[in-house]
Design a protein around this motif. Structure first.
Motif, PDB file in Angstrom:
ATOM      1  N   GLY A 166       0.806  -1.207   0.000  1.00  0.00           N
ATOM      2  CA  GLY A 166       0.000   0.000   0.000  1.00  0.00           C
ATOM      3  C   GLY A 166       0.841   1.258   0.000  1.00  0.00           C
ATOM      4  O   GLY A 166       2.064   1.216   0.065  1.00  0.00           O
ATOM      5  N   THR A 167       0.169   2.379  -0.060  1.00  0.00           N
ATOM      6  CA  THR A 167       0.885   3.645  -0.036  1.00  0.00           C
ATOM      7  C   THR A 167       1.420   3.908   1.363  1.00  0.00           C
ATOM      8  O   THR A 167       0.931   3.356   2.346  1.00  0.00           O
ATOM      9  CB  THR A 167      -0.048   4.801  -0.440  1.00  0.00           C
ATOM     10  N   MET A 168       2.406   4.740   1.443  1.00  0.00           N
ATOM     11  CA  MET A 168       2.975   5.073   2.750  1.00  0.00           C
ATOM     12  C   MET A 168       1.931   5.751   3.636  1.00  0.00           C
ATOM     13  O   MET A 168       1.934   5.579   4.843  1.00  0.00           O
ATOM     14  CB  MET A 168       4.204   5.957   2.590  1.00  0.00           C
ATOM     15  N   GLU A 169       1.042   6.528   3.031  1.00  0.00           N
ATOM     16  CA  GLU A 169       0.007   7.213   3.797  1.00  0.00           C
ATOM     17  C   GLU A 169      -0.928   6.233   4.495  1.00  0.00           C
ATOM     18  O   GLU A 169      -1.507   6.554   5.527  1.00  0.00           O
ATOM     19  CB  GLU A 169      -0.809   8.143   2.895  1.00  0.00           C
ATOM     20  N   SER A 170      -1.071   5.036   3.943  1.00  0.00           N
ATOM     21  CA  SER A 170      -1.966   4.051   4.546  1.00  0.00           C
ATOM     22  C   SER A 170      -1.291   3.270   5.673  1.00  0.00           C
ATOM     23  O   SER A 170      -1.945   2.525   6.384  1.00  0.00           O
ATOM     24  CB  SER A 170      -2.494   3.083   3.483  1.00  0.00           C
ATOM     25  N   GLN A 171       0.007   3.455   5.847  1.00  0.00           N
ATOM     26  CA  GLN A 171       0.741   2.750   6.893  1.00  0.00           C
ATOM     27  C   GLN A 171       0.718   3.558   8.188  1.00  0.00           C
ATOM     28  O   GLN A 171       0.556   4.772   8.175  1.00  0.00           O
ATOM     29  CB  GLN A 171       2.179   2.499   6.442  1.00  0.00           C
ATOM     30  N   THR A 172       0.886   2.859   9.294  1.00  0.00           N
ATOM     31  CA  THR A 172       0.898   3.533  10.588  1.00  0.00           C
ATOM     32  C   THR A 172       2.240   4.237  10.801  1.00  0.00           C
ATOM     33  O   THR A 172       3.228   3.928  10.132  1.00  0.00           O
ATOM     34  CB  THR A 172       0.681   2.540  11.736  1.00  0.00           C
ATOM     35  N   LYS A 173       2.247   5.155  11.743  1.00  0.00           N
ATOM     36  CA  LYS A 173       3.485   5.872  12.061  1.00  0.00           C
ATOM     37  C   LYS A 173       4.545   4.880  12.555  1.00  0.00           C
ATOM     38  O   LYS A 173       5.728   5.016  12.226  1.00  0.00           O
ATOM     39  CB  LYS A 173       3.223   6.941  13.123  1.00  0.00           C
ATOM     40  N   GLU A 174       4.124   3.880  13.310  1.00  0.00           N
ATOM     41  CA  GLU A 174       5.057   2.884  13.820  1.00  0.00           C
ATOM     42  C   GLU A 174       5.706   2.086  12.686  1.00  0.00           C
ATOM     43  O   GLU A 174       6.901   1.793  12.724  1.00  0.00           O
ATOM     44  CB  GLU A 174       4.350   1.937  14.796  1.00  0.00           C
ATOM     45  N   GLU A 175       4.921   1.744  11.675  1.00  0.00           N
ATOM     46  CA  GLU A 175       5.467   1.019  10.518  1.00  0.00           C
ATOM     47  C   GLU A 175       6.469   1.885   9.765  1.00  0.00           C
ATOM     48  O   GLU A 175       7.529   1.409   9.353  1.00  0.00           O
ATOM     49  CB  GLU A 175       4.332   0.580   9.582  1.00  0.00           C
ATOM     50  N   LEU A 176       6.132   3.150   9.595  1.00  0.00           N
ATOM     51  CA  LEU A 176       7.034   4.075   8.910  1.00  0.00           C
ATOM     52  C   LEU A 176       8.309   4.283   9.722  1.00  0.00           C
ATOM     53  O   LEU A 176       9.404   4.367   9.162  1.00  0.00           O
ATOM     54  CB  LEU A 176       6.329   5.412   8.662  1.00  0.00           C
ATOM     55  N   TYR A 177       8.168   4.349  11.040  1.00  0.00           N
ATOM     56  CA  TYR A 177       9.332   4.491  11.915  1.00  0.00           C
ATOM     57  C   TYR A 177      10.284   3.307  11.739  1.00  0.00           C
ATOM     58  O   TYR A 177      11.501   3.489  11.637  1.00  0.00           O
ATOM     59  CB  TYR A 177       8.882   4.610  13.373  1.00  0.00           C
ATOM     60  N   ARG A 178       9.732   2.097  11.688  1.00  0.00           N
ATOM     61  CA  ARG A 178      10.571   0.902  11.507  1.00  0.00           C
ATOM     62  C   ARG A 178      11.301   0.942  10.166  1.00  0.00           C
ATOM     63  O   ARG A 178      12.471   0.591  10.078  1.00  0.00           O
ATOM     64  CB  ARG A 178       9.730  -0.366  11.631  1.00  0.00           C
ATOM     65  N   LYS A 179      10.604   1.400   9.123  1.00  0.00           N
ATOM     66  CA  LYS A 179      11.246   1.517   7.808  1.00  0.00           C
ATOM     67  C   LYS A 179      12.359   2.558   7.845  1.00  0.00           C
ATOM     68  O   LYS A 179      13.421   2.363   7.258  1.00  0.00           O
ATOM     69  CB  LYS A 179      10.213   1.903   6.734  1.00  0.00           C
ATOM     70  N   ALA A 180      12.102   3.680   8.526  1.00  0.00           N
ATOM     71  CA  ALA A 180      13.106   4.738   8.632  1.00  0.00           C
ATOM     72  C   ALA A 180      14.319   4.245   9.420  1.00  0.00           C
ATOM     73  O   ALA A 180      15.459   4.562   9.077  1.00  0.00           O
ATOM     74  CB  ALA A 180      12.499   5.976   9.292  1.00  0.00           C
ATOM     75  N   LYS A 181      14.079   3.465  10.448  1.00  0.00           N
ATOM     76  CA  LYS A 181      15.171   2.905  11.242  1.00  0.00           C
ATOM     77  C   LYS A 181      16.018   1.978  10.383  1.00  0.00           C
ATOM     78  O   LYS A 181      17.251   2.052  10.402  1.00  0.00           O
ATOM     79  CB  LYS A 181      14.610   2.148  12.441  1.00  0.00           C
ATOM     80  N   SER A 223       4.024  12.540   8.572  1.00  0.00           N
ATOM     81  CA  SER A 223       4.281  13.148   7.255  1.00  0.00           C
ATOM     82  C   SER A 223       5.772  13.389   7.032  1.00  0.00           C
ATOM     83  O   SER A 223       6.264  13.267   5.911  1.00  0.00           O
ATOM     84  CB  SER A 223       3.483  14.437   7.076  1.00  0.00           C
ATOM     85  N   GLU A 224       6.503  13.715   8.094  1.00  0.00           N
ATOM     86  CA  GLU A 224       7.948  13.910   7.972  1.00  0.00           C
ATOM     87  C   GLU A 224       8.660  12.573   7.692  1.00  0.00           C
ATOM     88  O   GLU A 224       9.608  12.530   6.920  1.00  0.00           O
ATOM     89  CB  GLU A 224       8.509  14.548   9.232  1.00  0.00           C
ATOM     90  N   LEU A 225       8.184  11.506   8.325  1.00  0.00           N
ATOM     91  CA  LEU A 225       8.746  10.184   8.056  1.00  0.00           C
ATOM     92  C   LEU A 225       8.532   9.802   6.597  1.00  0.00           C
ATOM     93  O   LEU A 225       9.453   9.294   5.931  1.00  0.00           O
ATOM     94  CB  LEU A 225       8.125   9.126   8.975  1.00  0.00           C
ATOM     95  N   ILE A 226       7.334  10.037   6.091  1.00  0.00           N
ATOM     96  CA  ILE A 226       7.034   9.745   4.687  1.00  0.00           C
ATOM     97  C   ILE A 226       7.963  10.513   3.764  1.00  0.00           C
ATOM     98  O   ILE A 226       8.555   9.956   2.840  1.00  0.00           O
ATOM     99  CB  ILE A 226       5.549  10.049   4.365  1.00  0.00           C
ATOM    100  N   SER A 227       8.118  11.802   4.040  1.00  0.00           N
ATOM    101  CA  SER A 227       8.993  12.635   3.216  1.00  0.00           C
ATOM    102  C   SER A 227      10.438  12.153   3.256  1.00  0.00           C
ATOM    103  O   SER A 227      11.103  12.061   2.224  1.00  0.00           O
ATOM    104  CB  SER A 227       8.897  14.082   3.697  1.00  0.00           C
ATOM    105  N   ALA A 228      10.924  11.833   4.450  1.00  0.00           N
ATOM    106  CA  ALA A 228      12.299  11.362   4.592  1.00  0.00           C
ATOM    107  C   ALA A 228      12.500  10.036   3.862  1.00  0.00           C
ATOM    108  O   ALA A 228      13.543   9.838   3.213  1.00  0.00           O
ATOM    109  CB  ALA A 228      12.636  11.204   6.084  1.00  0.00           C
TER     110      ALA A 228
END
Length: 63
Positions: free
Chosen positions: A26-41, A54-59
């Motif tokens: 799915g799109t990043m917008e449909s993911q939770t902040k926690e999921e995005l945090y794990r991807k960023a990590k 939104s900052e996690l998505i942008s990064a």
């Protein structure tokens, strides 16, 4: 005379048109902040703990 009932397709068509929350494809917008945090990590993005969703998505998009 038997009664006929019609099944409403409203609920099924609505479900199929909406992205699943947190779906891997799915799109990043449909993911939770926690999921995005794990991807960023995993991507090694610094400052991620202070970022909003939104900052996690942008990064993640600009890495």
């Amino acid at each position: 005379m038997p009664k006929t009932t019609m099944k409403s397709s409203k609920s099924t068509s609505r479900r199929t048109s909406m992205p699943r929350r947190g779906a891997k494809g799915g799109t990043m917008e449909s993911q939770t902040k926690e999921e995005l945090y794990r991807k960023a990590k995993k991507a090694g993005i610094e400052g991620r703990s202070q970022m909003s969703k939104s900052e996690l998505i942008s990064a993640l998009r600009h890495r």
